[in-house]
Structures are given as C-alpha cells and as structure tokens.
Scaffold this active site. Structure first.
Site, short mmCIF file in Angstrom:
data_model
loop_
_atom_site.label_atom_id
_atom_site.label_comp_id
_atom_site.label_asym_id
_atom_site.label_seq_id
_atom_site.Cartn_x
_atom_site.Cartn_y
_atom_site.Cartn_z
N CYS A 1 17.39 -3.48 -12.91
CA CYS A 1 17.65 -4.72 -12.18
C CYS A 1 18.96 -5.40 -12.55
CB CYS A 1 16.50 -5.70 -12.41
SG CYS A 1 14.88 -5.05 -11.99
N HIS B 1 17.91 -12.90 -12.27
CA HIS B 1 17.89 -11.91 -13.34
C HIS B 1 19.27 -11.61 -13.92
CE1 HIS B 1 15.58 -8.19 -15.06
NE2 HIS B 1 15.82 -9.14 -15.96
N ASN C 1 17.54 -0.26 -7.44
CA ASN C 1 17.42 0.96 -8.23
C ASN C 1 16.34 1.83 -7.60
OD1 ASN C 1 16.21 -1.45 -10.40
ND2 ASN C 1 14.76 0.00 -9.52
N ASP D 1 13.77 -4.80 -4.35
CA ASP D 1 13.57 -4.56 -5.78
C ASP D 1 12.66 -3.34 -6.00
OD1 ASP D 1 13.51 -4.85 -8.51
OD2 ASP D 1 13.00 -6.98 -8.48
N LYS E 1 13.14 5.08 -11.61
CA LYS E 1 13.77 3.86 -12.12
C LYS E 1 13.95 3.98 -13.63
CE LYS E 1 12.76 -1.01 -12.98
NZ LYS E 1 11.87 -2.16 -12.70
#
Length: 590
Positions: free
Chosen positions: A115, A171, A321, A77, A338
C-alpha cells in the site's frame, strides 16, 4: 456575462453562488447526517441541486469548460490481476469492463507490492529509494510519514488553479499535523489515515489494546458521519457531493482511494446474490466487495456526466498492488501475491478512460509505472515541473493516447536493505557486484532480475478457491531448498516467470546487477522508526491521529529519528527533469 446579466466575478454573482453553495452544503450534510440513502434517492437529491443552480442564475454546468482537464484517479486496494471481467474473472465487473473497453487498457502496467509504497510513488513520482520508504508500509504507531520535503501531485496541481480533493485511504503517515492530507496539497480530505479498518465502524486495532477510530473529515475525526454506512458507498456519496458543489468550469483533481477490496472481508448482503455458488467463503466475500466497488465507480461516472465534467475529464483506474489469495484475491496466471516482487505482486489492473484519448478502445502494452502519473498529469494540467525535482516517472500521455513508444525502458521495483536477508545470498553469488542476500528487483527492457527473498512465490490457479480456504494442495509449489538468490526472466516471452534464465545468460545478470548498484548509490536512508507509545489512541480521545508535539522535541520539519538530510554528502546527478537514470546498456533482446 452569466445568465441574468451577472458577470462571473461580480460581487453579487459571488453572493448568489455562496447561497447556492450553502444550499448544496445543507443537502450534502443531510445525506451523511441521516444515514445511507439509495443511489436513486441520492440521484434525485443531486437533480434538485442542479435545479437550484439554475434558479440562482448560474451558468449551466459544463458550459465554457476549462482547457485543463478534470482529473479523477481511482485507486483500488488489493485487487488481483485476474479480478476484473476482461481478465477472465468469474466476478462480474461490468463498469470496469465498459470503461476499459472504451478507453485504453494498460497491459504492461506496474505498481508496488504494498500500500504505502504505491501511494507514495503515485503522489511524488519518485521511487521508494528516493523517499526513504523502501521497507514495508507505514505502521499506525510509527512516527513516520511521507517526507515533508517532497512536493506532491496535488500541490503542483493547486499551483495551476486546480481544486484538489481526496476521498478514501491515505496511508502515508500522520504522526504530526504536517503529514495530514490537507497539509500535503488537498483542499479537502474525507477518509481513513491507516492501512485498513472496519468498513462499517471505522475502528482499527493495531495490536491488543491499541485500538481507535479512523474516519476523518479534513483534520478532525468525523464522528458526525459515523452512521454505519459501508465505506465504499459512503466514499462514493462524498465524491458525488463534491462534484455537485464544484463548478466544472474550473479544473478539479479527485483522488479516490477506495478501501475495497482490502481485508477485512465485508460487504452489504445484496452483493452476495450472484456469488452463492462460490464455496470459498473468502472468495465469495471478496467477490461481493468487488461487485459493490464496480457499482460505486459506475455512480462516480454518472456523476461526472450529470454535472458537466465528463467531456473534459480523464479517469484513471489502478490497483495499488496484487491480490492476496488468502484474502480472496487472484493473480492467476501470474506468479506470487501481494507483498512479493513476482509479477503477481506488482503487475496491476489499470486503464485510462477519457473522451480526450485519441486511440480509444485500444490496448497499451508499453511499459508504464505508477510513478509516471506525476509528470503525466502535471503536464496535462498545463503545470510546470521544477528543475530541481529529480523524478523517476515519465510523461507517458502520448504513449497511452496515441499509441507511441514509451519513454520508459526500465523500472526499479525496489531495493530493501533491511528486509530479511536470504540465507544463501552473497557477494560471490552476485559476481562481486551485488550482495544477493538483499531483496531487490529490477526490470530493464524485456529482462527482469530478482535477488534475495522475493516473497511468496506460488502460482495459485482458480481451482484453489474451490474449498473453504485457498487450498495449497492445488497450488504449484516452489521449493526453496535449492538456495537460489538470483533469478532472471524474459518477461515479454515469459510473463508467468516459469523459466529462470540466470544460468543461461550470466552476462545479462551482471549488467542488471550493475544497474541495481547504480540505483543504490542514489538511495536515501531508510525511514522505519520504532513504534511510539504516544501514538496510542487512548491518549488522543480514542482516535488515531497526530500525536507529535513540536515543543516536545526541537526538530526541523521533516526530520525524524534515524533520518539524514537527503542532500547531505550526496553528489549531484546529471539526471534530467522527469527522467530516471536511463539504462544505456545494450541488452540482448532475448
């Protein structure tokens, strides 16, 4: 016959396997009940489990492997493009370096800038414009989730006999029970539903007074596992336990979506040892988090070998990302961060490690996108892709394993019709083909076109992290005073996006704008509903979780306010299974 003369499907053999499962389950439960155990202690416990299997007369782990490969997909992440040893980072990642060196490095690999979009495209094989998730991410208080009429990767793998397990960050929405991971194809789920949270307490505040607990086991809050264990280590322990209790003669799909290295920046103290010299506190914490993640992946790999999965496994590693410089991440020498459609937001760290690869130790520079994993993994699993599923991904296994050309020639990075419009954008600036006020980005062959407001556009070199915070004095700032809303780059020749060619090649700009327009005709309405006050964890026992009640509003499954049925008033396309709308334009190579 199994050892001891027991046929694998005999009721007595099933009974002994059940007893073994109970013992393994007891060992697994004890690990999380009594808190954190060191990796060495955990390893000895797993060895005892293996011994127990032998005593119960089960076949040795790894014998008679399935022809279907075990699939392990690890999603980090917010890991920056530079934040891996083999990209020149000062952060040590020996595990990632070793696995990538022995596999295939993906050096032209793209994901989405945030995300939810990356996760949705991985699990469906579809662009955001085809799921309604074009805008931002799914917020905790929104009555929104991955549309229920989308078939998911774990659902397809279950059809061909896979055991499917997810550990980590979901998510993809949870406002109703049908949105939960266990309802979307996973046999088990252990992790968080939201986009971020405390690594130790697993609490998350979305806004003042709107706070709740966010650690789940399957469909219930995992209060019993709330032992203050750092999530990276806790998730790794769970993965090891799943591998210890599963029979490797049957295929398994493990989706490990680590919380690291997303903010908040937290890490156990021992991982700071090698990074005391980093003055920037955010970068130092980020480095410690990444060091812990690297160790965790090493332990996952050891478990794959210990329990007989490794020789028939495919391990895929990807970031979701680009990195966030203000939170310690680095995408140097790429532009942006990001949340942006510059290369620093969407070009990701990625590799495949597997004994099944034909060209081990190689670098793949062919175009690969996160949507490609859906058809690729289903094909490897000997599954079938339904003819009525209109995918945007391609089967790229031969590209990765054998070094063949990629079937992909274009990527729609996104079209976001409700993102803040660029003030100077217009139809005129888009030659009457496209409104350049709209945020969009597309890649076709060597060319990349951006319109609207692409997001944070600085280049952030390593020296920016020499101070207390990312020092913009060291950044290469870009002035927006020119009022530009169209950019064109030859990414192959200029991966750092320093030379805008939109003025030099207007015909190429027009062709890519037409391509955007074609894609836009296939888009479904955006799903981005207002927050629902019923989502407040205070109304749900202090836990973030499903709040929608079917009897409160009579709606069909998958329908939310503002959503239209995707097939209504839409013309059928001639798009083939597993393919996106192919660009047949003969663009100049540049």
């Amino acid at each position: 016959m199994a050892p001891g003369g027991c046929a694998p499907h005999h009721w007595l053999c099933k009974g002994t396997m059940l007893v073994g499962g109970v013992l393994v389950g007891f060992s697994v439960l004890s690990l999380l009940t009594y808190g954190y155990l060191s990796w060495d202690t955990l390893g000895s416990t797993l060895e005892e489990t293996e011994t127990t299997r032998a005593k119960l007369g089960e076949e040795p782990l790894g014998s008679a492997p399935t022809s279907q490969p075990h699939i392990v997909f690890i999603l980090a992440d917010d890991q920056g493009f530079r934040d891996v040893g083999y990209h020149g980072s000062e952060i040590r990642t020996p595990t990632l370096d070793r696995l990538a060196a022995g596999g295939v490095k993906l050096e032209n690999y793209y994901v989405q800038p945030m995300c939810t979009p990356s996760r949705s495209q991985f699990i469906t094989g579809k662009y955001q414009i085809h799921t309604g998730l074009q805008h931002s991410v799914i917020r905790p208080t929104q009555p929104n989730c991955l549309p229920l009429d989308n078939v998911t990767l774990p659902q397809k793998l279950k059809e061909v006999g896979y055991s499917t397990h997810m550990v980590g960050k979901w998510h993809l929405g949870f406002y109703r029970k049908e949105c939960m991971p266990t309802q979307r194809g996973f046999d088990s789920f252990f992790g968080s539903l939201l986009g971020s949270g405390d690594y130790y307490t697993h609490y998350k505040c979305d806004s003042p007074g709107i706070c709740g607990y966010d650690l789940y086991e399957n469909d219930n809050a995992a209060w019993d596992h709330d032992n203050g264990i750092y999530s990276t280590q806790m998730y790794t322990q769970k993965v090891q336990q799943i591998l210890a209790s599963h029979n490797p003669r049957t295929p398994i799909f493990l989706y490990i979506a680590y919380q690291a290295v997303h903010s908040p920046l937290q890490a156990p103290g021992k991982y700071f040892e090698h990074y005391r010299s980093i003055n920037n506190i955010n970068r130092r914490r980020y480095a410690a988090m990444l060091a812990c993640l690297d160790e965790a992946i090493n332990n996952v790999t050891l478990a794959l070998k210990r329990y007989g999965y490794y020789d028939n496994s495919i391990l895929i590693y990807s970031s979701d990302n680009g990195g966030q410089p203000t939170a310690g991440g680095s995408n140097w020498p790429l532009r942006g961060s990001k949340g942006s459609y510059w290369e620093g937001g969407i070009r990701a760290v990625g590799f495949v490690h597997s004994p099944l690869l034909k060209n081990k130790g190689s670098v793949c520079k062919e175009l690969v996108h996160i949507t490609d994993w859906f058809p690729t993994l289903i094909t490897l699993a000997e599954g079938q892709i339904d003819e009525d599923i209109q995918l945007d991904g391609y089967d790229i296994w031969e590209t990765i394993s054998e070094g063949r050309r990629s079937p992909r020639v274009d990527i729609l990075h996104n079209i976001d019709p409700i993102y803040t419009k660029a003030k100077n954008g217009s139809w005129a600036a888009g030659f009457g083909i496209w409104n350049t006020a709209i945020q969009s980005a597309i890649r076709v062959n060597h060319w990349k076109l951006l319109t609207g407001n692409p997001g944070y556009s600085d280049w952030v070199p390593p020296q920016s992290f020499s101070n207390v915070g990312p020092n913009r004095w060291h950044n290469e700032r870009v002035s927006w005073m020119t009022g530009k809303t169209v950019w064109l780059f030859n990414i192959t020749a200029d991966p750092y996006e320093r030379v805008d060619l939109s003025g030099k090649y207007p015909d190429i700009v027009k062709q890519l704008l037409r391509r955007l327009s074609q894609f836009n005709k296939t888009a479904v309405p955006v799903r981005y509903p207002a927050k629902d006050p019923r989502s407040n964890p205070k109304l749900n026992g202090g836990v973030w979780g499903p709040w929608f009640k079917e009897d409160e509003k009579k709606k069909k499954p998958g329908k939310i306010k503002g959503e239209n049925k995707q097939k209504k008033n839409k013309k059928k396309t001639s798009q083939k299974k597993g393919q996106s709308l192919h660009c047949r334009l003969h663009l100049a190579d540049g």
